[in-house]
Design an enzyme around this catalytic site. Sequence first.
Site, PDB file in Angstrom:
ATOM      1  N   ASP A  66     -65.152  46.164  -3.283  1.00  9.76           N
ATOM      2  CA  ASP A  66     -66.056  45.848  -4.386  1.00  9.76           C
ATOM      3  C   ASP A  66     -65.353  45.906  -5.735  1.00  9.76           C
ATOM      4  O   ASP A  66     -65.186  46.993  -6.304  1.00  9.76           O
ATOM      5  CB  ASP A  66     -67.233  46.846  -4.353  1.00  9.76           C
ATOM      6  CG  ASP A  66     -68.214  46.590  -5.464  1.00  9.76           C
ATOM      7  OD1 ASP A  66     -69.003  47.511  -5.777  1.00  9.76           O
ATOM      8  OD2 ASP A  66     -68.198  45.484  -6.042  1.00  9.76           O
TER       9      ASP A  66
ATOM     10  N   SER B 242     -66.452  33.400 -20.550  1.00  9.52           N
ATOM     11  CA  SER B 242     -66.919  32.226 -19.802  1.00  9.52           C
ATOM     12  C   SER B 242     -68.062  31.608 -20.604  1.00  9.52           C
ATOM     13  O   SER B 242     -69.189  32.093 -20.555  1.00  9.52           O
ATOM     14  CB  SER B 242     -67.403  32.651 -18.407  1.00  9.52           C
ATOM     15  OG  SER B 242     -67.812  31.517 -17.667  1.00  9.52           O
TER      16      SER B 242
HETATM   17  O1  LIG Z   1     -73.167  46.719  -8.374  1.00 11.80           O
HETATM   18  C1  LIG Z   1     -72.451  45.831  -8.760  1.00 11.80           C
HETATM   19  N1  LIG Z   1     -71.487  45.273  -7.946  1.00 11.80           N
HETATM   20  N2  LIG Z   1     -71.218  45.775  -6.698  1.00 11.80           N
HETATM   21  C2  LIG Z   1     -72.180  45.880  -5.734  1.00 11.80           C
HETATM   22  N3  LIG Z   1     -73.364  45.323  -5.772  1.00 11.80           N
HETATM   23  C3  LIG Z   1     -74.129  45.666  -4.573  1.00 11.80           C
HETATM   24  C4  LIG Z   1     -73.308  46.622  -3.761  1.00 11.80           C
HETATM   25  C5  LIG Z   1     -71.986  46.675  -4.444  1.00 11.80           C
HETATM   26  C6  LIG Z   1     -72.552  45.302 -10.153  1.00 11.80           C
HETATM   27  C7  LIG Z   1     -71.445  45.278 -10.966  1.00 11.80           C
HETATM   28  C8  LIG Z   1     -71.566  44.836 -12.287  1.00 11.80           C
HETATM   29  C9  LIG Z   1     -72.784  44.392 -12.757  1.00 11.80           C
HETATM   30 BR1  LIG Z   1     -72.921  43.778 -14.555  1.00 11.80          BR
HETATM   31  C10 LIG Z   1     -73.894  44.407 -11.931  1.00 11.80           C
HETATM   32  C11 LIG Z   1     -73.776  44.851 -10.614  1.00 11.80           C
END
Ligand SMILES: O=C(NNC1=NCCC1)c1ccc(Br)cc1
Length: 327
Positions: free
Chosen positions: A32, A196
């Site tokens: 992630d 972007s």
């Molecule tokens: O949580 C985030 N990314 N990872 C994952 N999502 C679901 C499980 C893991 C995420 C990161 C940045 C922003 Br701005 C919004 C959300």
Amino acid sequence: GAGSVANTPEAGDVEYLAPVTIGGQTVNMDFDSGSSDLWVFNTQLSLNTLSGHMAYNPAQSSTFQLLPGSTFSISYGDGSGAAGNVGTDTVNIGGATVTGQAIELATDVSTSFVTDTQSTGLIGLAFSKLNTVKPVQQKTFFDNALATLPEPVFTADLRHNAAGTYEFGAIDSTKFSGPLAWTPVNTTSGFWQFTSQAFAVGGGAPSTSVPGGQAIADTGTTLMLADQSVVDGYYSQVQGAVNNATVGGVTFPCSATLPDLQIDVGGTMATVRGDDINFAPVDQTGTTCFGGLQATTVQPQIYGDIFFKSNFVAFNGGNNSLGVAPH
Ligand SMILES: O=C(NNC1=NCCC1)c1ccc(Br)cc1
């Protein structure tokens, strides 16, 4: 040395898992780039919670050490989360090895993680400033590995319904076509964030004024969440596209031909293939399909797996930049 592992999409490309060896135990994890904690399902969890999952057993690792008094608690953008205690162990990803890596041992996980039995946890690859361990914040695997990698990079090669690759320490130029387009990353947010501010649909005239004009590269998010102006501009070119409140986003007839989306990444236009924007049917008959491009009302925009399926991405932790090329 460098390390390379195959990643595998779960059904429907919902997330991408790859093997990580922790203290000699190999488990599949969700890589992630949108978070900075490495946490695992482990033998502290109840048998109900563990049912169907692999689990890391610290007692079986000769190199595990508890970090007494350390805890973590993380919430993700989709509302999921996990919390627990912390130790350290040796982590090996395809040959790239870190000793003394913080391993966050969940004692509580939200429902979506319990039901996702193929995933044993997440490995965060954003910047360590977002790590949630207290009282002493811990570093990500990539941060810990940086000094020993041949090149200070990791790369994401994600594919639709097919195996791809995560690589640490090298850029495999056989995985993409043409030169990588590099853009500086603003690390203030702790994400891999870049400018972007333009888009075009099906090779049409580019718009050049996307509000906020910032996006992050997030392998942990399934879809591509862009400003409303991008979403409206794109789906205005798709016959039958509607904002479907029932399913919570834009849908269109599965028979629609979806145009490619060109999207600005630090001054270079990257392409997201129309095919990759047809995410999944919402009905049994496969008549109505859910868009892989959806709107976010908050900044930054989140370029998730839909973006990665059309673009090979290199994350350079040496000079904080992002390299993008079609694949
Ligand atoms: O949580 C985030 N990314 N990872 C994952 N999502 C679901 C499980 C893991 C995420 C990161 C940045 C922003 Br701005 C919004 C959300």
